[in-house]
Enzyme design. Structure first.
Site, PDB file in Angstrom:
ATOM      1  N   SER A  63       3.833  17.818  32.287  1.00 16.00           N
ATOM      2  CA  SER A  63       2.699  17.330  31.510  1.00 16.00           C
ATOM      3  C   SER A  63       3.196  16.411  30.401  1.00 16.00           C
ATOM      4  O   SER A  63       3.962  15.490  30.666  1.00 16.00           O
ATOM      5  CB  SER A  63       1.878  18.519  30.986  1.00 16.00           C
ATOM      6  OG  SER A  63       0.583  18.081  30.604  1.00 16.00           O
ATOM      7  N   ASP A  82      -1.787  18.210  36.992  1.00 18.07           N
ATOM      8  CA  ASP A  82      -0.816  18.698  36.006  1.00 18.07           C
ATOM      9  C   ASP A  82       0.107  19.794  36.547  1.00 18.07           C
ATOM     10  O   ASP A  82      -0.341  20.759  37.163  1.00 18.07           O
ATOM     11  CB  ASP A  82      -1.590  19.242  34.800  1.00 18.07           C
ATOM     12  CG  ASP A  82      -0.755  19.348  33.553  1.00 18.07           C
ATOM     13  OD1 ASP A  82       0.220  20.124  33.552  1.00 18.07           O
ATOM     14  OD2 ASP A  82      -1.065  18.663  32.561  1.00 18.07           O
TER      15      ASP A  82
END
Length: 259
Positions: A45, A157
């Site tokens: 991320s 993600d």
């Protein structure tokens, strides 16, 4: 710090946390001041973005200047689509503007990122191809950002599967791993908008799994970021300071492991 063992290969794992990722810059500052230079780096991320800058030679000071103006979770930019509220193309563009349109294969420091195949639920470790596209995939928070197509994968993600990519570094050959978990002690205030509701839900789903991975690290840096939210960029300076102070404390205590 002195000369470390020749066969000691240090890996740095940078975890996710949206705007809390600014604390990573403080960690990089502390590592630099103590003469600790990672041989391998992996990120998930927002940690993927910071790790990309580091791997392609950006100093913590340069990364700080880039991140200060990076309002990538601006709720005023919401436009509904079939799969998400926002596009995170901005992150890809920022990376290209600062390090070029680079591929993993050209990274001076070996680099990896983690994303999740939203179709199968499998972890996807990104180590080949375009770095900017990989950053967009790894930072693609479900429900907020539109998923990123890479080859046969539809990616979101990586925090869903491994928010602090410790096992990835083990597979890359690291034998001493420093992990940075931005969510270990984070306590939330009441959410103010849909973005914060989605971020909160996402954070809660990955906490238990993260602990299983971080237990495998040799050194963990876990700043208490409870007084910060995951959205506002005006917190960046304070987040950097928190990351720096916690990293210095931990590195002082674990100095013997690094020499």
């Amino acid at each position: 710090m002195g000369k470390r063992e020749k066969d000691k290969k240090i890996g740095l794992a940078l975890g996710g946390g949206a705007v809390l990722g600014a604390a990573h810059i403080g960690v990089l500052q502390a590592l630099d001041e103590r003469g600790i230079f990672p041989d391998l780096v992996a990120g998930t991320s927002i940690g993927a973005l910071i790790s990309a800058f580091l791997a392609f030679g950006k100093s913590w000071m340069e990364i700080q200047e880039i991140v200060k103006d990076l309002n990538w979770l601006d709720v005023s930019g919401i436009s509904l689509s079939q799969f998400g509220l926002l596009s995170n193309r901005k992150l890809g563009r920022i990376l290209r503007e600062n390090v070029g349109d680079v591929n993993f294969e050209g990274s001076p420091i070996p680099l990896a990122m983690v994303a999740t195949d939203i179709t199968s639920g499998n972890k996807v470790v990104l180590r080949k191809g375009n770095v900017a596209t990989a950053v967009m995939a790894s930072t693609c928070i479900p429900g907020i950002f539109v998923p990123v197509q890479m080859d046969e994968h539809l990616l979101v993600d990586g925090g869903i599967v491994e928010n602090v990519p410790v096992t990835v570094l083990k597979d890359m050959g690291a034998n001493l791993i420093i992990g940075v978990d931005l969510n270990a002690w984070h306590r939330h205030s009441k959410p103010r908008n849909i973005i914060e509701v989605l971020l909160r839900s996402f954070d809660l789903t990955m906490k238990t799994a993260t602990k299983l991975h971080t237990e495998q690290a040799d050194i963990m840096i876990e700043p208490d970021l409870s007084s910060f939210n995951m959205v506002d960029i005006d917190q960046v300076d304070d987040l950097i300071r928190e990351g720096y102070q916690e990293a210095m404390k931990v590195l002082e205590k674990t100095h013997h492991k690094l020499v």
